[in-house]
Motif scaffolding. Sequence first.
Motif, short mmCIF file in Angstrom:
data_model
loop_
_atom_site.label_atom_id
_atom_site.label_comp_id
_atom_site.label_asym_id
_atom_site.label_seq_id
_atom_site.Cartn_x
_atom_site.Cartn_y
_atom_site.Cartn_z
N THR A 1 0.82 -1.21 0.00
CA THR A 1 0.00 0.00 0.00
C THR A 1 0.85 1.26 0.00
OG1 THR A 1 -0.16 -0.07 2.42
CG2 THR A 1 -1.92 -1.14 1.16
N GLY A 2 2.15 1.10 0.19
CA GLY A 2 3.07 2.24 0.20
C GLY A 2 4.00 2.23 -0.99
N ARG A 3 5.25 1.86 -0.76
CA ARG A 3 6.25 1.91 -1.82
C ARG A 3 5.90 1.01 -3.00
NH1 ARG A 3 12.11 3.01 0.90
NH2 ARG A 3 11.40 3.78 2.92
N GLY A 4 5.28 -0.12 -2.73
CA GLY A 4 4.96 -1.04 -3.81
C GLY A 4 3.74 -0.67 -4.62
N SER A 5 2.98 0.32 -4.19
CA SER A 5 1.77 0.70 -4.90
C SER A 5 2.06 1.40 -6.22
CB SER A 5 0.90 1.61 -4.02
OG SER A 5 1.56 2.85 -3.78
N VAL A 6 3.29 1.84 -6.42
CA VAL A 6 3.62 2.58 -7.64
C VAL A 6 3.52 1.72 -8.89
CG1 VAL A 6 5.12 4.21 -6.43
CG2 VAL A 6 6.09 2.12 -7.36
N PHE A 7 3.69 0.40 -8.73
CA PHE A 7 3.68 -0.48 -9.90
C PHE A 7 2.28 -0.61 -10.50
CE2 PHE A 7 7.13 -2.03 -7.08
CZ PHE A 7 8.20 -1.64 -7.87
N ASP A 8 1.30 -0.88 -9.66
CA ASP A 8 -0.07 -0.98 -10.16
C ASP A 8 -0.54 0.35 -10.72
OD1 ASP A 8 -0.10 -3.61 -9.39
OD2 ASP A 8 -1.38 -3.32 -7.63
N ALA A 9 -0.13 1.44 -10.08
CA ALA A 9 -0.52 2.77 -10.55
C ALA A 9 0.12 3.08 -11.90
CB ALA A 9 -0.13 3.83 -9.53
N THR B 1 -2.87 4.81 -23.93
CA THR B 1 -3.04 3.46 -24.45
C THR B 1 -2.44 2.45 -23.47
OG1 THR B 1 -0.91 3.43 -25.61
CG2 THR B 1 -2.80 4.35 -26.80
N ALA B 2 -2.82 1.19 -23.64
CA ALA B 2 -2.27 0.14 -22.78
C ALA B 2 -0.76 0.01 -22.99
CB ALA B 2 -2.96 -1.19 -23.08
N LYS B 3 -0.32 0.15 -24.22
CA LYS B 3 1.12 0.03 -24.46
C LYS B 3 1.88 1.12 -23.71
CE LYS B 3 4.66 -0.65 -27.97
NZ LYS B 3 4.98 -0.73 -29.41
N GLU B 4 1.34 2.32 -23.71
CA GLU B 4 1.98 3.40 -22.95
C GLU B 4 1.99 3.05 -21.47
OE1 GLU B 4 -0.03 7.04 -23.80
OE2 GLU B 4 0.72 7.18 -25.85
N GLY B 5 0.92 2.41 -21.00
CA GLY B 5 0.86 2.01 -19.60
C GLY B 5 1.94 1.00 -19.25
N PHE B 6 2.14 0.02 -20.12
CA PHE B 6 3.17 -0.99 -19.85
C PHE B 6 4.58 -0.42 -20.04
CE2 PHE B 6 -0.38 -3.83 -19.89
CZ PHE B 6 0.03 -4.90 -19.09
N SER C 1 -2.07 -8.10 -8.34
CA SER C 1 -1.34 -7.23 -9.26
C SER C 1 -1.48 -7.73 -10.70
CB SER C 1 0.14 -7.16 -8.88
OG SER C 1 0.31 -6.43 -7.68
N ASP C 2 -1.50 -9.04 -10.87
CA ASP C 2 -1.70 -9.60 -12.21
C ASP C 2 -3.07 -9.22 -12.76
OD1 ASP C 2 0.79 -10.72 -12.24
OD2 ASP C 2 0.13 -12.78 -11.94
N MET C 3 -4.06 -9.13 -11.88
CA MET C 3 -5.40 -8.72 -12.32
C MET C 3 -5.42 -7.30 -12.81
SD MET C 3 -7.47 -11.19 -12.36
CE MET C 3 -8.92 -10.16 -12.68
N VAL C 4 -4.58 -6.45 -12.22
CA VAL C 4 -4.47 -5.06 -12.70
C VAL C 4 -3.93 -5.05 -14.12
CG1 VAL C 4 -3.33 -2.84 -12.33
CG2 VAL C 4 -4.16 -4.14 -10.37
N THR D 1 -5.77 -12.22 -28.92
CA THR D 1 -4.58 -12.24 -28.06
C THR D 1 -4.83 -13.05 -26.79
OG1 THR D 1 -3.96 -10.03 -28.84
CG2 THR D 1 -2.88 -10.83 -26.84
N ASP D 2 -3.90 -13.93 -26.45
CA ASP D 2 -3.99 -14.68 -25.20
C ASP D 2 -3.53 -13.76 -24.08
OD1 ASP D 2 -3.70 -16.39 -23.03
OD2 ASP D 2 -3.02 -18.08 -24.25
N LEU D 3 -4.48 -13.09 -23.48
CA LEU D 3 -4.15 -12.05 -22.49
C LEU D 3 -3.49 -12.62 -21.24
CD1 LEU D 3 -7.32 -9.76 -22.68
CD2 LEU D 3 -5.20 -9.64 -24.01
N ARG D 4 -3.96 -13.76 -20.76
CA ARG D 4 -3.37 -14.34 -19.55
C ARG D 4 -1.93 -14.79 -19.79
NH1 ARG D 4 -6.84 -14.87 -15.40
NH2 ARG D 4 -9.06 -14.60 -15.89
N LEU D 5 -1.66 -15.29 -20.99
CA LEU D 5 -0.29 -15.66 -21.31
C LEU D 5 0.59 -14.42 -21.39
CD1 LEU D 5 1.75 -17.84 -22.09
CD2 LEU D 5 1.04 -17.54 -24.48
N LEU D 6 0.05 -13.34 -21.93
CA LEU D 6 0.80 -12.09 -22.03
C LEU D 6 1.10 -11.54 -20.64
CD1 LEU D 6 2.00 -10.15 -24.10
CD2 LEU D 6 -0.18 -8.91 -24.12
N VAL D 7 0.12 -11.60 -19.75
CA VAL D 7 0.34 -11.18 -18.36
C VAL D 7 1.42 -12.04 -17.72
CG1 VAL D 7 -0.66 -11.11 -16.04
CG2 VAL D 7 -1.93 -10.17 -17.98
N SER D 8 1.36 -13.34 -17.95
CA SER D 8 2.35 -14.25 -17.37
C SER D 8 3.75 -13.93 -17.89
CB SER D 8 1.99 -15.70 -17.71
OG SER D 8 2.91 -16.59 -17.14
#
Length: 204
Positions: free
Chosen positions: A67-75, A82-87, A134-137, A155-162
């Motif tokens: 909820t602190g330092r690690g929250s920056v990744f999900d944000a 776009t999603a690509k910009e997000g990643f 985090s994977d759900m995000v 696109t196999d989204l779950r494979l891409l997340v993995s």
Amino acid sequence: MSQRGRPKTFDRETALDAAMLLFWNRGFEQTSVDDLAGAMGIQTSSLYSSFGDKETLFLDAVNHYRTGRGSVFDAAVMEGKTAKEGFENLFRVTAAELTRKDQPSGCMLCLALPTCSPKYDHLQQELDRLRALSDMVLLKRLEKAVRDKEIPKSTDLRLLVSFFRTTLLGMSLQARAGASKETLLKIGKLALQIWPGKQSSRDR
């Protein structure tokens, strides 16, 4: 009224932050209660009375990180038009955060309990649950990309997340081994080369 004999007070958040950093740096099983009390600036009796046992303190420290330092990744992954910009932002932020000089290198969720004895399986399960959140995000960001026709619906989204999660885990291990921010940035850029092309008319 005399103040003599009253126990010293301490700031709970400051003490929890100290415990988090120690678990993050050494790992759960390599950190003793005495080590924790020393880092937190309290007596072991105060540790037990304020935080419970070592396992409870570890889970509190993990939540404090997420909820602190690690929250920056999900944000980070939710930013960008776009999603690509997000990643791209996620990998950029990850490279910077994993190599900061004011905290242990790598990700606490990846490194504080990489393996454990069977009696601590419940702690590992909790970390697995948090990583899954985090994977759900990441998945939701990709699902929106499909709806926006940014990437093909095939696109196999779950494979891409993995794949991306595996890359992020590798970056954490590389950071702990001494890799530089620049090296991690290159790894992130390389990973994004597999980004799916835009949806074609036949995929719609």
